[in-house]
Design an enzyme around this catalytic site. Sequence first.
Site, PDB file in Angstrom:
ATOM      1  N   SER A 115      35.894  62.218  67.067  1.00 34.49           N
ATOM      2  CA  SER A 115      34.480  62.127  66.710  1.00 34.49           C
ATOM      3  C   SER A 115      34.536  61.490  65.230  1.00 34.49           C
ATOM      4  O   SER A 115      35.122  60.705  64.759  1.00 34.49           O
ATOM      5  CB  SER A 115      33.504  63.396  66.925  1.00 34.49           C
ATOM      6  OG  SER A 115      32.516  63.185  66.614  1.00 34.49           O
ATOM      7  N   ASP A 135      30.434  59.474  77.237  1.00 35.49           N
ATOM      8  CA  ASP A 135      30.342  60.209  75.832  1.00 35.49           C
ATOM      9  C   ASP A 135      28.751  60.371  75.473  1.00 35.49           C
ATOM     10  O   ASP A 135      28.162  59.384  75.619  1.00 35.49           O
ATOM     11  CB  ASP A 135      31.184  59.333  74.966  1.00 35.49           C
ATOM     12  CG  ASP A 135      31.218  60.143  73.714  1.00 35.49           C
ATOM     13  OD1 ASP A 135      30.221  60.822  73.103  1.00 35.49           O
ATOM     14  OD2 ASP A 135      32.208  60.187  72.910  1.00 35.49           O
ATOM     15  N   HIS A 194      32.053  63.931  75.245  1.00 36.26           N
ATOM     16  CA  HIS A 194      32.199  63.661  73.832  1.00 36.26           C
ATOM     17  C   HIS A 194      33.430  64.602  73.452  1.00 36.26           C
ATOM     18  O   HIS A 194      33.352  65.585  73.259  1.00 36.26           O
ATOM     19  CB  HIS A 194      31.177  63.971  72.862  1.00 36.26           C
ATOM     20  CG  HIS A 194      31.337  63.754  71.563  1.00 36.26           C
ATOM     21  ND1 HIS A 194      31.759  62.245  71.187  1.00 36.26           N
ATOM     22  CD2 HIS A 194      31.177  64.391  70.357  1.00 36.26           C
ATOM     23  CE1 HIS A 194      31.750  62.220  69.714  1.00 36.26           C
ATOM     24  NE2 HIS A 194      31.742  63.550  69.177  1.00 36.26           N
TER      25      HIS A 194
END
Length: 529
Positions: free
Chosen positions: A191, A404, A444
């Site tokens: 991320s 995601d 994610h």
Amino acid sequence: MLSTLLLYLSACLWLGFSSVTAAEDAFVTKCLGFGDRINLPHVTVNFASYIPGGTNLSLADSPPSCGESSQQVLTDTCRVAMAVTTSNRSQITLEAWFPRNYTGRFLSTGNGGISGCIQYYDLAYTASLGFATVGANNGHNGTSGEAFYKNPDVVEDFAWRSLYTGVDVGKKLTDQFYDEGFNRSYYLGCSTGGRQGWKMVQSFPDLFDGVLVGSPAFNFVNLISWSGHFYPLTGTSNASTFVTPAQWAAVGELVLDQCDGLDGAKDGIIEDPDFCFPKIDSLGCASNNTTTSTCLSDAQLHTVKSTYQPLRGVHGEALYPRMQPGVEAEEAYIMYGGQPFSYSTDWYRYVVYSNPEWDPLSLTSKDAEAALAQNPFDIETWNGDLEPFRKAGGKVLTYHGMADQIISSDISKTYYDRVSETMNLKSSQLDEFYRYFRISGMGHCGGGDGATAIGNQLTYLTSLDPQDNVLMALVQWVEKSIAPEFVRGSSVAANGSVEWSRKHCKYPEHNIYVGPGNYTDENAWKCVD
Ligand SMILES: *[C@@H]1O[C@H](CO)[C@@H](O)[C@H](O)[C@H]1NC(C)=O
Ligand SMILES: *[C@@H]1O[C@H](CO)[C@@H](O)[C@H](O)[C@H]1NC(C)=O
Ligand SMILES: *[C@@H]1O[C@H](CO)[C@@H](O)[C@H](O)[C@H]1NC(C)=O
Ligand SMILES: *[C@@H]1O[C@H](CO)[C@@H](O)[C@H](O)[C@H]1NC(C)=O
Ligand SMILES: *[C@@H]1O[C@H](CO)[C@@H](O)[C@H](O)[C@H]1NC(C)=O
Ligand SMILES: *[C@@H]1O[C@H](CO)[C@@H](O)[C@H](O)[C@H]1NC(C)=O
Ligand SMILES: *[C@@H]1O[C@H](CO)[C@@H](O)[C@H](O)[C@H]1NC(C)=O
Ligand SMILES: *[C@@H]1O[C@H](CO)[C@@H](O)[C@H](O)[C@H]1NC(C)=O
Ligand SMILES: *[C@@H]1O[C@H](CO)[C@@H](O)[C@H](O)[C@H]1NC(C)=O
Ligand SMILES: *[C@@H]1O[C@H](CO)[C@@H](O)[C@H](O)[C@H]1NC(C)=O
């Protein structure tokens, strides 16, 4: 499997701990005295403490919004906590975890969101694998972006300097702590941690031998605008444009119906959203002259269709790719929930406009362009020329979940293609230093319905075999020149046992079901161009 492995890890440490020898005492002594021996500019040691493996470490000092009040420490570790000033009005909080069972490898962890949170679970994971590990708070404390307000130095820490400084100090301390120094240098992040890793690859090509990055938040400013633009798109929950969770669930079912089979297997997982272009008109209330509870008005149809379009600038140019189809039902509670996305709001309030009253419902393409033009400290992280990194012999292994919910996986493909074009290299040539794996069904940075446990985090650890563990795959690539051709992910039951696995393909290849075995048989799948 997971619990077995953890049991194994803790058994190792308890064995090691119970047979205390003079050499092991020396480790403790060295640790407790280490703080006094640190004499580096800008560094103030808070403490150095010895944490025996198996300790449930209390993190009383961790900012409450980070939600990390304790961390299980898996291996005998010397924990060193510091403050490092980065300018006359900014500083980072830095921790170095030195494992007793050291492998000669250095590793830096990264961060998430716009948060200033040390990721202790990553420190615990990689220290337990023998890496001398550092983690910093990215220049501020807690999950809010308020610290950016009228302090560009805190923004600069966030853009690149916190990570870079932590690595610089961390490498010096590793050299000092272990007589033998370190041989290899690694990075692990997802991320925002993915963006940080790419930032180092682009700007500091000698920093790491191997970089493991997931779901990267690069193209950062446009990502911020993209994640912010859903709120004005859906409106608040009383707006005519708002789509309810039940309606999004109906959209999700239709998308699955249209796209699940494109890979040859109706298994509830869209292997490759690239081939999925949802047609949703049949959900319109007018289309069959019937109204159902989940049919969509014209305004709602427009909302849904817009999520499958890129974010565009004022002249129609694509700033950020579409949301990959297949995540509608979950997104109803995240990006499509009729609420502002706090990271986006904070960035606009405290960086772009320096106006804490700025209204996230007012975001337009014009704002997106203003934010992009600003691009402080080149936080965009979008340089497509990786020649210096390639020349330095670096390797980057990257992955992105195909489901995601926070960062559209389309962006990783877009960047790969950008590098290919910028450097004029085909994927067979990029393979030398840059490999991108697409993990179907993964959300994610982890989780999801697919075979998604790939060892990118402790939570998703099933095995240390490089074929099942992306970090170990990277180590093998760097140290033995054995490059990963696929990444095997596993679906893990609640009790920790592996239920089934799938080999995920290296972009630009994609996975198709060829049989004859069950969908859950990894050999029934094939990577094709
Ligand atoms: C130390 O690490 C090695 C692998 O690097 C492993 O084989 C060994 O079991 C570990 N020892 C302890 C006490 O954890
Ligand atoms: C560690 O301690 C905290 C309380 O301080 C507790 O909530 C948590 O469950 C403990 N974790 C483990 C793995 O025992
Ligand atoms: C962050 O919190 C730590 C305590 O955990 C504190 O020492 C440090 O000064 C704080 N940093 C900032 C920038 O406020
Ligand atoms: C901090 O340093 C900058 C230069 O980097 C300087 O312009 C500024 O005046 C300094 N501020 C303080 C409070 O010393
Ligand atoms: C680094 O590599 C050399 C040569 O392979 C080896 O002798 C040495 O033990 C390694 N050092 C560490 C810290 O692993
Ligand atoms: C929705 O509700 C808010 C108050 O919660 C109100 O300010 C706004 O005008 C309403 N919008 C519509 C479209 O009804
Ligand atoms: C009307 O509904 C049928 C079945 O419910 C569906 O197959 C068809 O696509 C719909 N027609 C239109 C124009 O949406
Ligand atoms: C819907 O109704 C209109 C008139 O009421 C008719 O002209 C049209 O053919 C109908 N469409 C369908 C798909 O049944
Ligand atoms: C874990 O659960 C699965 C079913 O979800 C079961 O087949 C398996 O036997 C269980 N394993 C253990 C070790 O309990
Ligand atoms: C795979 O196994 C499941 C559960 O046994 C079964 O429902 C499904 O039909 C099988 N699929 C194929 C393609 O063999």
